[in-house]
Motif scaffolding. Structure first.
Motif, short mmCIF file in Angstrom:
data_model
loop_
_atom_site.label_atom_id
_atom_site.label_comp_id
_atom_site.label_asym_id
_atom_site.label_seq_id
_atom_site.Cartn_x
_atom_site.Cartn_y
_atom_site.Cartn_z
N LYS A 25 15.20 7.90 34.57
CA LYS A 25 14.33 8.23 35.71
C LYS A 25 13.65 9.59 35.55
O LYS A 25 12.79 9.94 36.36
N LEU A 26 14.05 10.38 34.55
CA LEU A 26 13.51 11.72 34.36
C LEU A 26 12.67 11.77 33.09
O LEU A 26 13.15 11.45 32.00
N LYS A 27 11.43 12.17 33.21
CA LYS A 27 10.54 12.26 32.06
C LYS A 27 10.94 13.45 31.18
O LYS A 27 11.25 14.52 31.68
N GLY A 28 10.93 13.21 29.88
CA GLY A 28 11.23 14.28 28.94
C GLY A 28 12.70 14.54 28.72
O GLY A 28 13.07 15.48 28.01
N SER A 29 13.57 13.74 29.31
CA SER A 29 15.01 13.96 29.12
C SER A 29 15.44 13.39 27.77
O SER A 29 14.78 12.53 27.19
N GLY A 30 16.58 13.86 27.28
CA GLY A 30 17.12 13.36 26.02
C GLY A 30 16.93 14.33 24.87
O GLY A 30 16.16 15.28 24.94
N GLY A 31 17.71 14.08 23.80
CA GLY A 31 17.58 14.88 22.59
C GLY A 31 18.37 16.17 22.59
O GLY A 31 18.16 17.01 21.71
N LYS A 32 19.28 16.36 23.55
CA LYS A 32 20.00 17.63 23.64
C LYS A 32 21.49 17.52 23.33
O LYS A 32 22.06 18.40 22.69
N CYS A 33 22.13 16.45 23.77
CA CYS A 33 23.60 16.38 23.64
C CYS A 33 24.05 15.81 22.31
O CYS A 33 25.18 16.06 21.88
N ARG A 34 23.23 15.01 21.66
CA ARG A 34 23.52 14.37 20.36
C ARG A 34 24.66 13.36 20.44
O ARG A 34 25.25 13.01 19.42
N CYS A 35 24.98 12.88 21.62
CA CYS A 35 26.04 11.87 21.76
C CYS A 35 25.58 10.49 21.32
O CYS A 35 26.40 9.64 20.97
N CYS A 36 24.28 10.24 21.37
CA CYS A 36 23.76 8.89 21.15
C CYS A 36 23.32 8.66 19.71
O CYS A 36 22.49 7.79 19.45
N LEU A 37 23.87 9.43 18.77
CA LEU A 37 23.47 9.29 17.37
C LEU A 37 23.75 7.88 16.84
O LEU A 37 24.80 7.29 17.12
N VAL A 38 22.80 7.36 16.07
CA VAL A 38 22.95 6.04 15.45
C VAL A 38 22.48 6.13 14.00
O VAL A 38 21.79 7.08 13.61
#
Length: 343
Positions: free
Chosen positions: A39-52
């Motif tokens: 729901k938030l534009k520009g979010s992501g890329g900070k925590c690195r938890c979702c690495l694939v």
């Protein structure tokens, strides 16, 4: 475009990220996310938890990507093949990221109001190490009062910056942000100014840890002792949907939150008036118990869960014994004589 994640293929539109495609498929292959918020534009890329792991870039360029990629900001390509939970390399990376997030995070779970619905708890439960290798002192920050409704615990913050983006995108007068750099970076107003805009309470809903909590619910109860109900009211605040989840203990509404989906993201944002000022049952139209979409501490053995019937496939005599023995024990063959005083 066709994308394959852990052997499961799906057709997606151009511009779809790997994380969004994984959520369309669903199940255990969905990467965890502590900073991304749809729901938030520009979010992501900070925590690195979702690495694939991208094993195949695309049909046009099938070379694998040498490094693990953040799925929340990496776009899908036609023919892309991705390894998520099936990759040992990804699992080790997530364990390392989890350990890094827990380095400065205090062990406040027994007293934290976020316990039971905390994304970091879920992440550490799956990827955490029971022993810490960190021997230095954890960073600490001085308490800061940011208003009458929101409690800031900066020691618990993982700097996902969701609260900053909420204030940027929902209000016109953001007064807080990320100050300083590196290990000294922290969320603050800078001049200890109260955060008092009408949608500031949504910072609590988007926070993945217990850094921002509801002062009106502070230390009242554990979340698993409350029963959540969907409720709504005719709210006159512009931009507020009036659709909420009320958490009740008996006949008392102890807190009000936005309705969240299976990824703990609010469906629609609500105003402070709905969240903090309406705690009477008569203020709301109760729609019914809210079903949980995702397993957590809150909904263990909850009556809204679909439980599979357990059948034990074995011989009848093992479970129930012989029929002749059961009759003897129950004395079913001996008639009851009500006239006999000794019976």
């Amino acid at each position: 475009m066709k994308v394959t994640i852990d052997g499961q293929s799906i057709d997606v539109e151009p511009g779809t990220t790997i994380l969004q495609a994984a959520r369309m498929i669903g199940g255990d292959l969905v990467p965890p996310a502590m900073c991304y918020y749809s729901k938030l534009k520009g979010s992501g890329g900070k925590c690195r938890c979702c690495l694939v792991e991208v094993a195949k870039g695309s049909e046009a360029d099938p070379r694998p990507m040498p490094k693990l990629m953040a799925s929340c900001v990496t776009g899908c390509m036609d023919g892309m093949e991705v390894n998520s939970k099936s990759s040992d390399r990804v699992t080790e990376a997530r364990k390392s990221v989890t350990e890094f997030l827990l380095i400065n995070h205090p062990l406040d779970c027994p007293i934290c109001d976020q316990a039971g619905e905390c994304d970091l708890q879920n992440l550490s439960f799956e990827h955490g190490n029971p022993k810490s290798r960190f021997i230095e002192e954890k960073r600490t920050f001085e308490p800061e009062d940011i208003g009458p409704n929101i409690q800031l615990h900066m020691n618990r913050c993982i700097l996902c910056q969701r609260c900053v983006q909420v204030a940027d995108q929902l209000t016109d007068n953001r007064v807080h942000g990320v100050l300083d750099r590196g290990d000294h970076a922290n969320i603050s107003t800078g001049i200890s100014k109260a955060i008092d805009n009408e949608f500031s309470g949504n910072m609590i809903d988007v926070c993945p840890v217990g850094a921002l909590t509801d002062k009106t619910f502070r230390f009242k109860s554990r979340v698993w002792f409350n029963k959540p109900y969907n409720a709504h009211r005719e709210c006159t605040t512009p931009g507020c949907c009036g659709k909420t989840t009320v958490w009740m203990f008996g006949g008392e509404i102890q807190r009000v939150t936005g309705r969240k989906d299976e990824y703990h993201e609010v469906e629609e944002f609500i105003c402070n008036s709905c969240r903090f000022e309406h705690k009477n049952v008569t203020d709301w139209v109760i729609e019914g118990p809210r079903e949980f979409e995702k397993d957590s501490v809150i909904n263990q053995n909850n009556y809204t869960q679909k439980l599979e019937k357990v059948e034990i496939d074995t011989e009848k005599t093992i479970l129930m014994g012989r029929d002749i023995d059961r009759k003897k024990i129950s004395m079913a063959e001996i008639p009851l004589n009500t006239n006999n005083k000794n019976s």
